[in-house]
Design a protein around this motif. Structure first.
Motif, mmCIF file in Angstrom:
data_model
loop_
_atom_site.group_PDB
_atom_site.id
_atom_site.type_symbol
_atom_site.label_atom_id
_atom_site.label_comp_id
_atom_site.label_asym_id
_atom_site.label_seq_id
_atom_site.Cartn_x
_atom_site.Cartn_y
_atom_site.Cartn_z
ATOM 1 N N ALA A 1 -55.286 -8.043 -8.362
ATOM 2 C CA ALA A 1 -54.669 -8.270 -7.048
ATOM 3 C C ALA A 1 -54.937 -9.699 -6.580
ATOM 4 C CB ALA A 1 -55.221 -7.275 -6.035
ATOM 5 N N LEU A 2 -56.183 -10.117 -6.711
ATOM 6 C CA LEU A 2 -56.547 -11.455 -6.250
ATOM 7 C C LEU A 2 -55.750 -12.542 -6.973
ATOM 8 C CD1 LEU A 2 -58.554 -13.262 -4.621
ATOM 9 C CD2 LEU A 2 -59.909 -13.334 -6.715
ATOM 10 N N THR A 3 -55.695 -12.452 -8.307
ATOM 11 C CA THR A 3 -55.011 -13.507 -9.054
ATOM 12 C C THR A 3 -53.507 -13.484 -8.807
ATOM 13 O OG1 THR A 3 -54.948 -12.090 -11.016
ATOM 14 C CG2 THR A 3 -56.752 -13.682 -10.862
ATOM 15 N N SER A 4 -52.959 -12.312 -8.506
ATOM 16 C CA SER A 4 -51.525 -12.248 -8.177
ATOM 17 C C SER A 4 -51.239 -13.058 -6.923
ATOM 18 C CB SER A 4 -51.083 -10.797 -7.936
ATOM 19 O OG SER A 4 -51.334 -10.017 -9.069
ATOM 20 N N GLY A 5 -52.059 -12.849 -5.906
ATOM 21 C CA GLY A 5 -51.859 -13.594 -4.664
ATOM 22 C C GLY A 5 -52.155 -15.075 -4.847
ATOM 23 N N VAL B 1 -42.823 -10.837 -5.996
ATOM 24 C CA VAL B 1 -43.319 -9.626 -6.655
ATOM 25 C C VAL B 1 -44.848 -9.643 -6.697
ATOM 26 C CG1 VAL B 1 -43.242 -8.261 -8.776
ATOM 27 C CG2 VAL B 1 -41.201 -9.518 -8.032
ATOM 28 N N MET B 2 -45.391 -10.816 -6.987
ATOM 29 C CA MET B 2 -46.854 -10.949 -7.054
ATOM 30 C C MET B 2 -47.497 -10.673 -5.696
ATOM 31 S SD MET B 2 -47.749 -11.664 -10.118
ATOM 32 C CE MET B 2 -46.458 -10.471 -10.450
ATOM 33 N N VAL C 1 -30.873 -7.340 -6.688
ATOM 34 C CA VAL C 1 -31.995 -8.007 -6.013
ATOM 35 C C VAL C 1 -31.653 -8.394 -4.571
ATOM 36 C CG1 VAL C 1 -33.175 -8.789 -8.105
ATOM 37 C CG2 VAL C 1 -31.472 -10.273 -7.045
ATOM 38 N N LEU C 2 -30.357 -8.455 -4.267
ATOM 39 C CA LEU C 2 -29.946 -8.770 -2.895
ATOM 40 C C LEU C 2 -30.330 -7.657 -1.909
ATOM 41 C CD1 LEU C 2 -28.534 -11.056 -1.339
ATOM 42 C CD2 LEU C 2 -26.348 -9.943 -1.748
ATOM 43 N N ASP C 3 -30.684 -6.488 -2.448
ATOM 44 C CA ASP C 3 -31.072 -5.394 -1.555
ATOM 45 C C ASP C 3 -32.537 -5.441 -1.136
ATOM 46 O OD1 ASP C 3 -28.581 -4.212 -1.215
ATOM 47 O OD2 ASP C 3 -28.710 -3.216 -3.162
ATOM 48 N N TYR C 4 -33.289 -6.358 -1.711
ATOM 49 C CA TYR C 4 -34.680 -6.494 -1.282
ATOM 50 C C TYR C 4 -34.752 -7.299 0.017
ATOM 51 C CZ TYR C 4 -36.219 -4.705 -5.790
ATOM 52 O OH TYR C 4 -36.441 -3.898 -6.880
ATOM 53 N N GLN C 5 -35.560 -6.802 0.933
ATOM 54 C CA GLN C 5 -35.705 -7.510 2.210
ATOM 55 C C GLN C 5 -36.234 -8.936 2.000
ATOM 56 O OE1 GLN C 5 -38.984 -6.730 4.990
ATOM 57 N NE2 GLN C 5 -37.473 -6.206 6.550
ATOM 58 N N THR C 6 -37.168 -9.085 1.047
ATOM 59 C CA THR C 6 -37.722 -10.424 0.803
ATOM 60 C C THR C 6 -36.620 -11.387 0.342
ATOM 61 O OG1 THR C 6 -38.376 -9.614 -1.377
ATOM 62 C CG2 THR C 6 -40.091 -9.731 0.297
ATOM 63 N N GLN C 7 -35.694 -10.891 -0.461
ATOM 64 C CA GLN C 7 -34.590 -11.732 -0.936
ATOM 65 C C GLN C 7 -33.654 -12.088 0.229
ATOM 66 O OE1 GLN C 7 -34.624 -12.808 -3.941
ATOM 67 N NE2 GLN C 7 -32.582 -13.088 -4.801
ATOM 68 N N GLN C 8 -33.370 -11.127 1.064
ATOM 69 C CA GLN C 8 -32.501 -11.373 2.224
ATOM 70 C C GLN C 8 -33.159 -12.393 3.161
ATOM 71 O OE1 GLN C 8 -31.817 -7.484 3.903
ATOM 72 N NE2 GLN C 8 -30.868 -6.698 2.025
ATOM 73 N N HIS C 9 -34.460 -12.248 3.307
ATOM 74 C CA HIS C 9 -35.193 -13.143 4.201
ATOM 75 C C HIS C 9 -35.236 -14.566 3.641
ATOM 76 C CE1 HIS C 9 -38.900 -14.617 6.345
ATOM 77 N NE2 HIS C 9 -38.264 -14.046 7.331
ATOM 78 N N ARG C 10 -35.158 -14.672 2.325
ATOM 79 C CA ARG C 10 -35.094 -15.985 1.686
ATOM 80 C C ARG C 10 -33.729 -16.632 1.858
ATOM 81 N NH1 ARG C 10 -37.862 -15.976 -4.400
ATOM 82 N NH2 ARG C 10 -39.475 -17.409 -3.720
ATOM 83 N N GLY D 1 -36.882 -9.657 -16.519
ATOM 84 C CA GLY D 1 -38.057 -10.499 -16.438
ATOM 85 C C GLY D 1 -39.288 -9.708 -16.074
ATOM 86 N N THR D 2 -39.578 -9.705 -14.789
ATOM 87 C CA THR D 2 -40.822 -9.127 -14.304
ATOM 88 C C THR D 2 -40.928 -7.614 -14.558
ATOM 89 O OG1 THR D 2 -40.792 -10.836 -12.598
ATOM 90 C CG2 THR D 2 -42.314 -9.030 -12.273
ATOM 91 N N ASN D 3 -39.801 -6.921 -14.550
ATOM 92 C CA ASN D 3 -39.846 -5.468 -14.724
ATOM 93 C C ASN D 3 -39.805 -5.081 -16.207
ATOM 94 O OD1 ASN D 3 -39.691 -2.689 -14.398
ATOM 95 N ND2 ASN D 3 -37.492 -2.716 -13.945
#
Lengths: 655, 655
Positions: free
Chosen positions: A376-380, A430-431, B325-334, A148-150
């Protein structure tokens, strides 16, 4: 049937003209007026009405209904709208087709714009007119089942065969199947396909190709093409999102879109003049998202606020009649801050589109310096707005109690459509981390003594905190947000830097700081939203409209600061927090008499709203009964499932 | 096909036996074993398999599929489970019928239990056997179109006609139509109906009546009865929730359920011995909800965690292969704090059911003193658990990216079903305010010097704050929560009292304090959840299981305290908050190797999970393609909508 008096009374208590407010919401009196005219004209054309409620239909029926209307639309197009005005077209689509998707959605929003942006003049000559006349229906196939994103990881290949001067398209693995593109499944006969360009075993990375998928006469898939629908989704079930696989499928060299990169007939690759081309369409889509999401949220609130003024439950002082649920503080607290956000998102959408238009001019003049800022702005913005919209819609639905859960409310359809925005056009986490990279770079500039080079949106990161005097109005709340965003951005950046300085790799340090970094991004974005809201209100001329928007702004700033309370502990005293909290409750009461008028001002027609609960006339209960009686299960009193299974089971028991 | 090696590796890294953990989750080794046996036995009976995926079916097809399986089930019932064990029956239903509802759901969970609780012995003689043998199918009709949580406002009447000794049932208004009862629409032929008992123009309030709705032979509605399905809903579309109206519909006097209140043939009304009868079934249903919701959340997490160990995207240090993707901290935090919550809710469910069972014994012994406590507790628990479950499921879905949005993930169905719990069995805001009444009363007891009379669950409200030493483990975090709940409860109560003392009416003061009051209720409930989690883990014997649950508890206490940070500003220093924040990130890393084993331990079969993404073997992509190809839109390459509408439109353009 006449209007429900509960709503009449609400409308009478409004302190401003909803047409004047609509002009503010839609950017101009002229466009607000055009919206009303288009709605009025459409209402007189019976073929545009839903044959029956969309929520009663299967996917096949929804798609068929959409196709029927699209065919009708092509007859009325020029008489209903100024076709050169994108906003008028969008309004027309929303009224007639609704929000569940349709087979031409990608044709209009991705296929044609991509041809314009990426096809060479000769290629446009060949295809653009056909596409605009709808001789062909196109889509845009990028995302793959495993990717997807990558984009770097996309697997589809377009290998140049120098002997025949053709590209050979292949899907080498199951994960390389194109997956998700709208209208790809059953409707489109052409597609722009993103595939890795390979010449003499060298991979030049993803490039766009114009690919015919289906025979133009029979509409059957061409040999070498595997194509179909990816199945039902949480929402958007009127769209045929599809899969697509290639097996040695050949297309002429001339079908690579060559406005920028080129491949000559001898297999030479010619680079585009500058690399960031194509980037801006992504920025544009994300800029629009704030506005679109604001309107999704608005729609849910129109339904919930009107219904809450009609629904009565429980008692306050008067025990002789149940009270409107809108009079409960808990209900106001659920709904009014979301009304403020809907307005804020729409105003923010305007501002971001303005910045985008400015950027386009700058880029044409060779100045690409603003690109990174806006990206950057639109991503956030995309991340914060989609998430808060989803949250607000669900609260609106729950505020409608049991009937909110019925498809008669239609709110859950708004939720399904809106919440998809958290995932498409770049997954939210990711955004947020893309914005975080920009914020970290900004901090590094300050650390390197280059504060003066910071763009206007991040200049506050270099400032010192100042005393807050909450009596001075919204701008003081903005300072509170600046404090929070600045503090968190520094904290997250320093965490990242400390980890990296301890010998950790850049990637690992980034990952371990990532939750803190996303928090910084959210605060930065919310600061931007609040700041555009304040500026926008400041620019309004109509004093009555301005007055109520200042009340709404007060709901906004107090609610938002309470919501980020944990980040401002160092700045505000507990007395100040108490003051803000009380101010919020006062603001909810202040806005109460204007609640219905504030949602009326979005001027979303009953046709577009598609909600029994949200009807403008407030005659909910009669119409809920009518709606239910007409639902498919009630075509017959005794279901086949009873005759076939339940009755025999009951009868057997009696033996 | 063999297991995906990514999952094999995850399973190898687990530090404990998942069967031993399942015994903890399901309360005993015996029941955990029985679950596995039942699942195994079911898997060998082909008639129990879904004919095709439920998500491809229309409502008619879903209902028909459920009826088919129910008929099959009646043949296997005794051989598969110990029918006296409610938990075994529930497991069987979950495996075979799934979670979208079915026409016997209310028969089992409301109709039969209500007959047992409310019918007299003679009435049970007449109806209970028939119901249990399924000669008749029943439901329970209370809620009306215009009336939900406020029972006082119900409008349906049952007027006693002394001359014929009959009750005459009427629906005097459109808002008085019974609306929502499950299985009422098309399946049930009998119903318990709640109506206002009226004798000689005196209204004795809502009472239960046994009412035949449909002819037992033809299944046609009887004269005087209007009945049908209420239409599609956000979820539960395999259930035929219905509407029901009466027009001078007569039933014999003997059809009023008379275990408690009675009407004699001369029209005398006999009151029940004590008023709180019937109350406890509500408490029971809400007690169960914590456990059921915990399992909904668990199911979504099984899907998301397994998929996150298979899905690869982006790069960390190794640029040659994308990272799980389970290795991303953001994913773990979710995901990981939600795993902790799922465990916490289930443990909390056990404890609450234990309290309920104890209460039943007490009540039989004439001691009803615990009733108010448990009623208040379950009101709050229901609200917090349903809301956090919904939040967790949605995060799990979004953590699956695009494919989470596909019905192939099935997570949105879990969401739709779970989130309904925020509304049914008492709307969450109303529930929180019920708990708040209890909390305010507790504060008033303290103010009146009666602290010693406080029950054990509210004793902390009278305590002073103490020093926190976070190094001493979870119990210190509990103290932090006690501080937060105590502070907020006092703050909200004092706000209410101050408003009232200023001359405001009780109702108005309560309303103006209500947002603050709901916050107190949430904190009190979250304190209870944390405390039962800590106690439960403390009681575990298996050291490996206990070890990982302590790790999970560390995720829980740190996450929850961070989450309520704004309420503990007066207690914790900013250094202490930093410590907790860092401890949370460490805990996420600690739990990482056990993540898949922790969700495996729920032992939810693939059949029950109904998710392509959550398959135990992790072979997601092949099966996603297979699933999509078999979806209804792919039965034909060229849809009728293309032939009928799109092709003519395209061809016309070519002219």
């Amino acid at each position: 049937m006449s209007e429900n008096p509960d709503l009449t009374n609400e409308r009478a208590s409004g302190t401003f003209d909803t047409n004047a407010m609509a002009a503010v919401i839609y950017g101009s009196e002229k466009f607000a007026q055009r919206r009303r005219e288009i709605t009025e004209a459409i209402s007189k054309i019976p073929e545009f009405q839903d044959s029956h409620p969309l929520v009663f239909m299967s996917r096949e029926e929804k798609i068929s209904e959409a196709c029927r209307k699209l065919a009708v639309l092509s007859n009325y197009w020029n008489s209903l709208i100024d076709t050169s005005d994108e906003e008028e077209a969008l309004h027309l689509y929303r009224e007639v087709l609704g929000l569940e998707g349709h087979p031409l959605a990608l044709h209009e929003t991705m296929f044609i714009p991509s041809l314009i942006a990426q096809a060479s003049d000769e290629q446009q000559e060949k295809w653009l007119g056909r596409a605009q006349r709808r001789e062909i229906i196109g889509c845009y196939a990028q995302t793959e089942m495993g990717h997807g994103t990558n984009l770097r990881a996309l697997e589809t290949t377009a290998t140049f065969d120098i002997s025949t001067r053709e590209f050979i398209l292949n899907s080498p693995t199951i994960t390389s199947l194109k997956w998700w593109p709208g209208a790809l499944g059953k409707s489109a006969n052409w597609s722009i396909v993103i595939a890795n360009l390979i010449i003499k075993e060298h991979n030049y990375g993803p490039h766009p190709f114009m690919v015919q998928l289906r025979d133009e006469k029979s509409h059957e898939p061409l040999p070498g093409i595997t194509v179909g629908d990816i199945g039902p989704k949480m929402a958007f079930n009127g769209a045929d999102n599809g899969f697509l696989g290639f097996k040695n499928y050949r297309i002429p060299r001339e079908n690579m879109l060559m406005r920028h990169s080129k491949v000559t007939s001898d297999g030479s690759y010619i680079k585009p003049p500058h690399a960031k081309i194509g980037y801006s369409s992504m920025v544009k889509v994300r800029s629009r998202m704030a506005m679109d999401q604001g309107l999704f949220l608005a729609s849910a609130l129109v339904i919930a606020v009107r219904y809450s003024a009609v629904r009565r439950q429980g008692y306050l002082e008067d025990k002789s009649r149940e009270v409107k649920v809108l009079d409960y503080q808990t209900q106001q607290h659920r709904l009014f801050p979301s009304i403020a956000r809907a307005y804020a998102f729409i105003f923010c959408g305007f501002e971001t589109i303005r910045l985008y238009d400015q950027l386009l001019i700058d880029v044409q003049n060779g100045n690409t310096s603003g690109m990174a800022d806006l990206h950057a702005l639109t991503s956030g913005l995309k991340s914060v707005v989609t998430y808060q919209t989803g949250e607000g819609i669900e609260q609106a639905r729950m505020a409608c109690g049991g009937h909110g859960y019925s498809m008669a409310s239609y709110i859950s359809e708004y939720y399904g459509v809106a919440i998809a925005g958290c995932t498409y056009e770049g997954e939210n986490m990711v955004m947020l981390l893309q914005l975080a990279r920009y914020l970290v770079k900004s901090i590094e500039m300050i650390q390197n003594g280059k504060s003066r080079e910071l763009g206007p949106m991040v200049a506050y990161l270099a400032e010192k905190e100042s005393e807050i005097d909450l009596n001075l109005g919204p701008n003081e709340y903005l300072k509170v947000f600046e404090y929070a965003a600045r503090n968190q951005t520094w904290r997250a950046t320093e965490k990242f830097q400390k980890l990296r300085n301890s010998g950790m790799s850049n990637e690992k340090a980034w990952n371990q700081a990532s939750v803190e970094l996303t928090r910084a991004s959210r605060l930065h974005t919310r600061l931007y939203i609040m700041s555009t809201f304040i500026n926008h209100v400041g620019s309004i001329v109509d004093q009555k409209v301005k007055g109520v928007l200042i009340d709404l702004l007060n709901v906004h700033v107090t609610y938002e600061v309470m919501d980020i309370g944990i980040y401002v502990q160092g700045l505000l005293s507990s007395n100040q927090m108490d003051l803000i909290r009380n101010q919020l409750y006062v603001s909810l009461e202040t806005i109460r008499p204007n609640a219905v008028s504030l949602v009326d001002s979005f001027q979303i027609s009953d046709m577009q709203l598609r909600s029994v609960l949200g009807r403008r006339d407030g005659n909910v209960y009669e119409n809920l009964f009518k709606w239910a009686k007409s639902s498919p299960l009630n075509k017959t009193d005794v279901l086949p499932s009873v005759t076939q299974y339940l009755k025999p089971m009951m009868d057997k028991s009696k033996l």
